[in-house]
Design an enzyme around this catalytic site. Structure first.
Site, PDB file in Angstrom:
ATOM      1  N   HIS A 181      -5.310  -0.006   1.171  1.00 56.48           N
ATOM      2  CA  HIS A 181      -5.796  -1.326   1.592  1.00 56.48           C
ATOM      3  C   HIS A 181      -6.954  -1.217   2.577  1.00 56.48           C
ATOM      4  O   HIS A 181      -7.657  -2.197   2.816  1.00 56.48           O
ATOM      5  CB  HIS A 181      -4.652  -2.150   2.201  1.00 56.48           C
ATOM      6  CG  HIS A 181      -4.308  -1.796   3.605  1.00 56.48           C
ATOM      7  ND1 HIS A 181      -3.548  -0.689   3.942  1.00 56.48           N
ATOM      8  CD2 HIS A 181      -4.623  -2.395   4.784  1.00 56.48           C
ATOM      9  CE1 HIS A 181      -3.402  -0.644   5.248  1.00 56.48           C
ATOM     10  NE2 HIS A 181      -4.045  -1.657   5.791  1.00 56.48           N
ATOM     11  N   ASP A 191       0.870  -1.173   0.000  1.00 56.78           N
ATOM     12  CA  ASP A 191       0.000   0.000   0.000  1.00 56.78           C
ATOM     13  C   ASP A 191       0.911   1.228   0.000  1.00 56.78           C
ATOM     14  O   ASP A 191       1.379   1.675   1.042  1.00 56.78           O
ATOM     15  CB  ASP A 191      -0.898  -0.023   1.236  1.00 56.78           C
ATOM     16  CG  ASP A 191      -1.889   1.139   1.270  1.00 56.78           C
ATOM     17  OD1 ASP A 191      -1.652   2.147   0.554  1.00 56.78           O
ATOM     18  OD2 ASP A 191      -2.876   1.056   2.014  1.00 56.78           O
ATOM     19  N   GLU A 207       1.435   2.540  13.095  1.00 61.06           N
ATOM     20  CA  GLU A 207       0.389   2.453  12.070  1.00 61.06           C
ATOM     21  C   GLU A 207      -0.704   1.599  12.692  1.00 61.06           C
ATOM     22  O   GLU A 207      -0.732   0.396  12.570  1.00 61.06           O
ATOM     23  CB  GLU A 207       0.950   1.830  10.784  1.00 61.06           C
ATOM     24  CG  GLU A 207       0.029   2.025   9.587  1.00 61.06           C
ATOM     25  CD  GLU A 207      -1.065   0.986   9.517  1.00 61.06           C
ATOM     26  OE1 GLU A 207      -2.075   1.120  10.251  1.00 61.06           O
ATOM     27  OE2 GLU A 207      -0.916   0.034   8.750  1.00 61.06           O
ATOM     28  N   GLU A 253     -10.552  -2.772  15.473  1.00 61.95           N
ATOM     29  CA  GLU A 253      -9.444  -3.497  16.115  1.00 61.95           C
ATOM     30  C   GLU A 253      -8.924  -2.832  17.385  1.00 61.95           C
ATOM     31  O   GLU A 253      -8.161  -3.423  18.133  1.00 61.95           O
ATOM     32  CB  GLU A 253      -8.264  -3.753  15.168  1.00 61.95           C
ATOM     33  CG  GLU A 253      -8.589  -4.701  14.044  1.00 61.95           C
ATOM     34  CD  GLU A 253      -7.392  -5.013  13.179  1.00 61.95           C
ATOM     35  OE1 GLU A 253      -7.402  -6.067  12.538  1.00 61.95           O
ATOM     36  OE2 GLU A 253      -6.431  -4.208  13.155  1.00 61.95           O
TER      37      GLU A 253
END
Length: 348
Positions: A296, A55, A148, A157
């Site tokens: 992505h 990405d 990230e 998440e």
């Protein structure tokens, strides 16, 4: 490899840090080891790292933010939260960091160790396997935190909770967060074909009705690439976060919004995307909006059970509520209200 695993495991503490803010600590204590096992195992597979590294919007934005602001890294101590293959750690080393501490709970750290050695950076980058809430760092404070952490729809998440814990525990006063600002936005879209394929399909499945399936499917948020031609409204920002000061309590939120429609059509879904900013002397930013270069993360679509007829210049008023799922704190529960109609979704 066994010797390596034993060595790394010796670096992991069995008790967590206790001096973070109460909101962040409370959120993290709820994420038990049992809840997290499948999450961390998923990052041990090479395919997800292949996708992230390829990405270019993501990876080159981090690279540019770090290297173009190298003065903030020169001779500094850097913490990389959720280091994966170690690419951000190596960017930091290249920018002149004195020491980079890379932490990840996934078994990918063993590849990260090999990668660091392969690039002759082992004297700068040290890799530790463990949860950031539980590891013992070789320093009391760090000057920069890079991570990230973003998931689909920004908050999926719940990795940001761990980054905020690291900030509250180790970041020196006046230190820097990479990135330091982010925002979450919504637009309305119209695509009757995709709506029929996802929702209408269940009305006639090889001659049989399965409408009960439509009731289940429509509640699932869809991560997909949205055609910018399908966008039929202005964009509304529903959440902004200053990562220098925000708390975990702010990651559950409710926000009112309005979307001005640009043409007569059927509104079939509301779509979410996010923007990331490195607001520094040499600023860098990127967006996951459908109107920008694809990433992505794609976009997140919330389909309506029944499309909503709208007219050009009409203002659709709504409210969004985003919460961690109490049964699985890595997933999200999202509620939308549009012109008085209520919809509920899950992201799992």
């Amino acid at each position: 490899m066994d010797k390596m695993r034993t060595f790394v495991q010796d670096l992991v503490m069995t008790t967590g840090q206790t001096d973070a803010s109460s909101a962040t600590t409370s959120a993290l204590q709820s994420l038990s080891c049992g809840d997290d096992s499948s999450y961390f195992m998923s990052y041990a597979h090479h395919a997800i790292h292949d996708e992230m590294l390829k990405d270019r919007v993501r990876t080159e934005s981090y690279r540019d933010a770090i290297l173009q602001n190298s003065a903030l890294f020169r001779d500094k101590v850097v913490l990389d939260v959720g280091c994966g293959t170690g690419i951000l750690s190596m960017f930091a080393a290249k920018a002149g960091a004195r020491s980079v501490i890379a932490v990840d709970m996934s078994d990918v750290v063993y590849q990260a160790m090999d990668i660091v050695r392969e690039n002759k950076l082992e004297n700068v980058v040290s890799v530790i396997r463990g949860k950031v809430e539980e590891v013992s760092l070789p320093v009391d404070k760090v000057d920069v935190i890079i991570s990230e952490w973003m998931g689909y729809f920004l908050l999926f998440e719940s990795m940001l909770d761990s980054v905020l814990y690291a900030r509250d525990t180790w970041l020196v006063e006046g230190g820097h967060m990479f990135p330091n600002y982010c925002s979450l936005s919504l637009v309305a879209v119209s695509n009757s074909r995709k709506h029929r394929e996802r929702i209408g399909f269940w009305q006639d499945v090889y001659g049989f009705q399965m409408s009960c399936m439509a009731s289940v499917v429509v509640k699932e948020a869809v991560v997909e690439t949205v055609d910018p031609e399908d966008i039929i409204s202005t964009e509304a920002t529903v959440k902004e976060l200053d990562l220098n000061i925000c708390s975990s309590a702010e990651l559950d939120f409710t926000s009112d919004f309005s979307l001005k429609v640009t043409k007569n059509c059927l509104l079939t879904a509301v779509v979410g995307s996010f923007d990331i900013r490195f607001d520094l002397q040499h600023p860098v930013s990127f967006s996951t909006s459908a109107s920008q270069r694809s990433t992505h993360w794609k976009q997140t679509s919330f389909y309506l059970r029944e499309p909503l007829a709208v007219c050009q210049d009409e203002v659709v008023r709504g409210r969004i509520d985003v919460r961690k799922n109490p049964r699985d704190l890595r997933s999200l529960l999202v509620s939308l209200t549009l012109n008085g109609r209520k919809f509920k979704y899950t992201m799992e």
